[in-house]
Design a protein around this motif. Structure first.
Motif, PDB file in Angstrom:
ATOM      1  N   THR A 168       0.742  -1.268  -0.200  1.00 49.30           N
ATOM      2  CA  THR A 168       0.108  -0.029  -0.077  1.00 49.30           C
ATOM      3  C   THR A 168       0.852   1.304   0.044  1.00 49.30           C
ATOM      4  O   THR A 168       2.054   0.962   0.027  1.00 49.30           O
ATOM      5  N   PHE A 169       0.124   2.656   0.042  1.00 48.30           N
ATOM      6  CA  PHE A 169       0.838   3.560   0.038  1.00 48.30           C
ATOM      7  C   PHE A 169       0.866   4.340   1.196  1.00 48.30           C
ATOM      8  O   PHE A 169      -0.092   4.295   1.995  1.00 48.30           O
ATOM      9  N   LEU A 170       2.054   5.026   1.556  1.00 53.66           N
ATOM     10  CA  LEU A 170       1.960   6.337   2.601  1.00 53.66           C
ATOM     11  C   LEU A 170       1.285   7.470   2.129  1.00 53.66           C
ATOM     12  O   LEU A 170       1.283   7.523   1.009  1.00 53.66           O
ATOM     13  N   SER A 171       0.660   8.199   3.113  1.00 53.66           N
ATOM     14  CA  SER A 171      -0.158   9.459   2.636  1.00 53.66           C
ATOM     15  C   SER A 171       0.682  10.615   1.916  1.00 53.66           C
ATOM     16  O   SER A 171       0.149  11.080   0.878  1.00 53.66           O
ATOM     17  N   ARG A 172       2.161  10.424   2.241  1.00 53.10           N
ATOM     18  CA  ARG A 172       2.727  11.505   1.527  1.00 53.10           C
ATOM     19  C   ARG A 172       2.568  11.453   0.130  1.00 53.10           C
ATOM     20  O   ARG A 172       2.774  12.587  -0.503  1.00 53.10           O
ATOM     21  N   TYR A 173       2.471  10.305  -0.748  1.00 50.73           N
ATOM     22  CA  TYR A 173       2.449  10.123  -1.859  1.00 50.73           C
ATOM     23  C   TYR A 173       1.055  10.628  -2.405  1.00 50.73           C
ATOM     24  O   TYR A 173       0.969  11.371  -3.366  1.00 50.73           O
ATOM     25  N   PHE A 174      -0.124  10.331  -1.808  1.00 49.82           N
ATOM     26  CA  PHE A 174      -1.337  10.710  -2.093  1.00 49.82           C
ATOM     27  C   PHE A 174      -1.384  12.280  -1.971  1.00 49.82           C
ATOM     28  O   PHE A 174      -1.971  13.099  -3.119  1.00 49.82           O
ATOM     29  N   LYS A 175      -0.680  12.883  -1.115  1.00 48.40           N
ATOM     30  CA  LYS A 175      -0.737  14.237  -0.781  1.00 48.40           C
ATOM     31  C   LYS A 175      -0.062  15.053  -1.949  1.00 48.40           C
ATOM     32  O   LYS A 175      -0.468  16.087  -2.467  1.00 48.40           O
ATOM     33  N   ARG A 176       1.008  14.282  -2.529  1.00 45.87           N
ATOM     34  CA  ARG A 176       1.860  15.089  -3.629  1.00 45.87           C
ATOM     35  C   ARG A 176       1.076  14.817  -4.916  1.00 45.87           C
ATOM     36  O   ARG A 176       1.245  15.746  -5.511  1.00 45.87           O
ATOM     37  N   VAL A 177       0.078  13.837  -5.024  1.00 46.78           N
ATOM     38  CA  VAL A 177      -0.553  14.148  -6.449  1.00 46.78           C
ATOM     39  C   VAL A 177      -1.929  14.427  -6.234  1.00 46.78           C
ATOM     40  O   VAL A 177      -2.838  14.495  -7.309  1.00 46.78           O
ATOM     41  N   GLY A 178      -2.308  15.087  -5.028  1.00 46.81           N
ATOM     42  CA  GLY A 178      -3.359  15.911  -4.903  1.00 46.81           C
ATOM     43  C   GLY A 178      -4.696  15.240  -4.692  1.00 46.81           C
ATOM     44  O   GLY A 178      -5.921  15.668  -4.935  1.00 46.81           O
ATOM     45  N   ALA A 179      -4.524  14.045  -4.068  1.00 42.66           N
ATOM     46  CA  ALA A 179      -5.857  13.318  -3.670  1.00 42.66           C
ATOM     47  C   ALA A 179      -6.457  13.785  -2.410  1.00 42.66           C
ATOM     48  O   ALA A 179      -5.886  14.547  -1.706  1.00 42.66           O
ATOM     49  N   ARG A 180      -7.734  13.749  -2.266  1.00 43.25           N
ATOM     50  CA  ARG A 180      -8.486  14.799  -1.586  1.00 43.25           C
ATOM     51  C   ARG A 180      -8.425  13.866   0.031  1.00 43.25           C
ATOM     52  O   ARG A 180      -8.638  12.637  -0.019  1.00 43.25           O
ATOM     53  N   SER A 181      -8.198  14.549   1.075  1.00 46.80           N
ATOM     54  CA  SER A 181      -8.245  14.122   2.181  1.00 46.80           C
ATOM     55  C   SER A 181      -9.655  14.737   3.043  1.00 46.80           C
ATOM     56  O   SER A 181      -9.796  15.805   2.744  1.00 46.80           O
ATOM     57  N   SER A 182     -10.031  14.041   3.877  1.00 43.41           N
ATOM     58  CA  SER A 182     -11.458  14.271   4.648  1.00 43.41           C
ATOM     59  C   SER A 182     -11.727  13.960   5.861  1.00 43.41           C
ATOM     60  O   SER A 182     -11.092  12.673   6.221  1.00 43.41           O
ATOM     61  N   ASN A 183     -12.211  14.303   6.879  1.00 42.94           N
ATOM     62  CA  ASN A 183     -12.320  13.759   7.967  1.00 42.94           C
ATOM     63  C   ASN A 183     -13.684  12.732   7.719  1.00 42.94           C
ATOM     64  O   ASN A 183     -13.842  11.879   8.741  1.00 42.94           O
ATOM     65  N   ASP A 184     -14.389  12.836   6.585  1.00 39.51           N
ATOM     66  CA  ASP A 184     -15.360  12.006   6.375  1.00 39.51           C
ATOM     67  C   ASP A 184     -14.982  11.087   5.456  1.00 39.51           C
ATOM     68  O   ASP A 184     -14.291  11.162   4.435  1.00 39.51           O
ATOM     69  N   ILE A 185     -14.726   9.599   5.876  1.00 37.12           N
ATOM     70  CA  ILE A 185     -14.141   8.593   5.422  1.00 37.12           C
ATOM     71  C   ILE A 185     -14.945   8.316   3.743  1.00 37.12           C
ATOM     72  O   ILE A 185     -14.184   8.030   2.699  1.00 37.12           O
ATOM     73  N   SER A 186     -16.125   8.560   3.685  1.00 38.33           N
ATOM     74  CA  SER A 186     -16.943   8.637   2.459  1.00 38.33           C
ATOM     75  C   SER A 186     -16.548   9.484   1.506  1.00 38.33           C
ATOM     76  O   SER A 186     -16.852   9.298   0.266  1.00 38.33           O
ATOM     77  N   LYS A 187     -15.914  10.354   1.669  1.00 43.98           N
ATOM     78  CA  LYS A 187     -15.531  11.604   0.978  1.00 43.98           C
ATOM     79  C   LYS A 187     -14.188  11.619   0.546  1.00 43.98           C
ATOM     80  O   LYS A 187     -13.577  12.370  -0.445  1.00 43.98           O
ATOM     81  N   GLN A 188     -13.351  10.860   1.228  1.00 44.57           N
ATOM     82  CA  GLN A 188     -11.953  10.793   0.985  1.00 44.57           C
ATOM     83  C   GLN A 188     -11.459   9.799  -0.011  1.00 44.57           C
ATOM     84  O   GLN A 188     -11.999   8.784  -0.290  1.00 44.57           O
ATOM     85  N   SER A 189     -10.351  10.394  -0.908  1.00 40.07           N
ATOM     86  CA  SER A 189     -10.123   9.670  -2.037  1.00 40.07           C
ATOM     87  C   SER A 189      -9.550   8.227  -1.710  1.00 40.07           C
ATOM     88  O   SER A 189      -9.792   7.400  -2.184  1.00 40.07           O
ATOM     89  N   PHE A 190      -8.634   8.156  -0.584  1.00 36.50           N
ATOM     90  CA  PHE A 190      -7.763   6.836  -0.062  1.00 36.50           C
ATOM     91  C   PHE A 190      -7.731   6.979   1.443  1.00 36.50           C
ATOM     92  O   PHE A 190      -7.729   8.170   1.746  1.00 36.50           O
ATOM     93  N   GLN A 191      -7.500   5.920   1.960  1.00 38.21           N
ATOM     94  CA  GLN A 191      -6.989   5.934   3.222  1.00 38.21           C
ATOM     95  C   GLN A 191      -5.575   6.330   3.331  1.00 38.21           C
ATOM     96  O   GLN A 191      -4.589   6.402   2.597  1.00 38.21           O
TER      97      GLN A 191
END
Length: 438
Positions: free
Chosen positions: A318-341
């Protein structure tokens, strides 16, 4: 030539029951356990929504019917391997499968696609013979949730899109090397070597199999597995898996007619947070580049732990969040709206795995810089659990530790960090190149 191929396909569609492999009339030579002409109790599968304990639930009774259906659309090469390719998708013929347990809901599928253990079939359709016969003549529409719909969960539903399934091995997966992934061939070798340590490896699961990258390698690698279950939530990914596997097996047979038979392969649509597996029925489970796509992560890992036999093995990447943040994946307190864990560290992932039931000493998490995690976990045996309980009992009676000892025992878990050098390999080419080599 194309006219000849079309005529061959038409003949296959009309005479499909007579064209079989090991008694199973499906495209290619793929073997499946869903072959009996009468109901057969499956030793692994149960109704995922049973009200009984999954330890003792009644097995799913699987049966093939006499109903010939169009299971979907695929390339002509996956329907009739070895024939000239047609420039358009063609219908995939198959036989209807049904599955139920003790009067519970009935699930359905086809021998040339998969069995759906997420959504039971609508029995009212079966009562309407005309409607049912018409449905059999047309492929089911893909089960797709679109962005903007109220039930859309990005990390789960993104991969239900046929466009994403089509693109997955055409550049999408190859892009993971930027996060430190070692490449599919190297990662497969890691999975294979880890599973070789298993006490038994009769039943192997490729969880969140995607387009079947690891399904093909696990099945055609001569690993001695008896049954391989390729599982995903995405309808379109399972269709892609089946199509690519049929072509890969055909190419492997053509290259080496004396190669050992692959394991029995069954494709299952399921929800990882509600697995249709009897407790303690799976020897090994692989989840490549998958955990970050599970909205109900804790429930999914607990289900994996439950399904494994004592001594069973779980491999994941799996990925660490640092990769998703770099590619602009959405982060949210609502898991149903978050792009990835969003996994912040290797230590936090190890803690999540242990919370599912695995013992800390049986879990290894390796970081491949900059952001790839490799997870290896073993489910303890009953004896291991008893020993752990005994050790805990002994700790209660030991004298108070010194401050130096206490400092040592409270130190953070060691996690191996590896700087990976990713080399461009043949696997970054079109998958057809790989299939010809098998």
């Amino acid at each position: 030539m194309r006219l000849l191929a079309l005529r061959l396909f038409t003949s296959t569609l009309l005479l499909q029951p007579a064209l079989s492999y090991n008694g199973l009339p499906i495209m290619g030579r793929t073997k499946s356990s869903f072959v009996a002409e009468q109901s057969t109790d499956d030793p692994v599968l149960i109704d995922p929504n049973t009200s009984e304990s999954k330890d003792t639930a009644a097995p799913l009774s699987i049966a093939t019917t006499s109903t010939l259906v169009v299971a979907g659309l695929s390339s002509s090469a996956s329907v009739l391997p070895g024939t000239p390719a047609l420039p358009f998708p063609v219908p995939v013929p198959g036989i209807r499968i049904t599955a139920s347990a003790d009067g519970g809901p009935t699930y359905s599928g086809t021998t040339s696609s998969y069995i759906d253990l997420v959504e039971p079939q609508d029995d009212s359709d079966l009562e309407d013979n005309l409607k049912n016969n018409l449905k059999n003549l047309f492929p089911n529409l893909p089960k797709v949730s679109l962005p903007g719909s109220k039930d859309y969960v990005p990390m789960q539903d993104l991969f239900t899109s046929p466009a994403v399934s089509f693109a997955y091995e055409r550049g999408w997966r190859q892009g993971f090397k930027a996060a430190g992934f070692p490449g599919v061939e190297k990662e497969y070798e890691m999975v294979r070597d880890f599973f070789a340590e298993a006490e038994e490896k009769k039943v192997v699961v490729d969880m969140s199999c995607g387009s079947g990258l690891f399904t093909r390698r696990l099945a055609l690698g001569g690993n001695g597995y008896e049954r391989l279950l390729a599982c995903d939530y995405s309808d379109s990914m399972l269709v892609e898996t089946r199509s690519r596997y049929v072509q890969a097996e055909y190419n492997a047979r053509r290259k080496n007619p004396d190669s050992p038979d692959p394991p029995v392969i069954d494709l299952i649509r399921l929800d990882v947070a509600n697995l249709p597996f009897r407790t303690g029925s799976v020897d090994c489970m692989n989840a490549a580049a998958a955990m970050h796509c599970w909205p109900r992560l804790d429930e999914g890992l607990a289900e994996i732990y439950r399904s494994l036999k004592p001594g069973g093995l779980f491999f994941a990447s799996t990925f660490l969040s640092r990769y998703f943040k770099r590619v602009g994946a959405r982060s949210s307190n609502d898991i149903s709206k978050q792009s990835f864990q969003m996994f912040e560290s290797a230590e936090s992932v190890k803690e999540i795995i242990c919370n599912a039931g695995f013992q800390e000493s049986d879990v290894e998490v390796t970081l491949l810089e900059p952001a790839c995690l490799i997870i290896k976990a073993k489910k303890g045996t009953d004896m291991d659990i008893d020993d752990t309980d005994l050790d805990m009992g002994e700790e209660e009676t030991t004298p108070e530790t010194t401050s130096e000892t206490a400092s040592e025992t409270s130190s953070p878990v060691d996690v191996e960090v590896v700087t990976a050098t990713v080399v461009e390999t043949e696997e970054t080419k079109e998958v057809d190149d790989w299939e010809v080599e098998i």
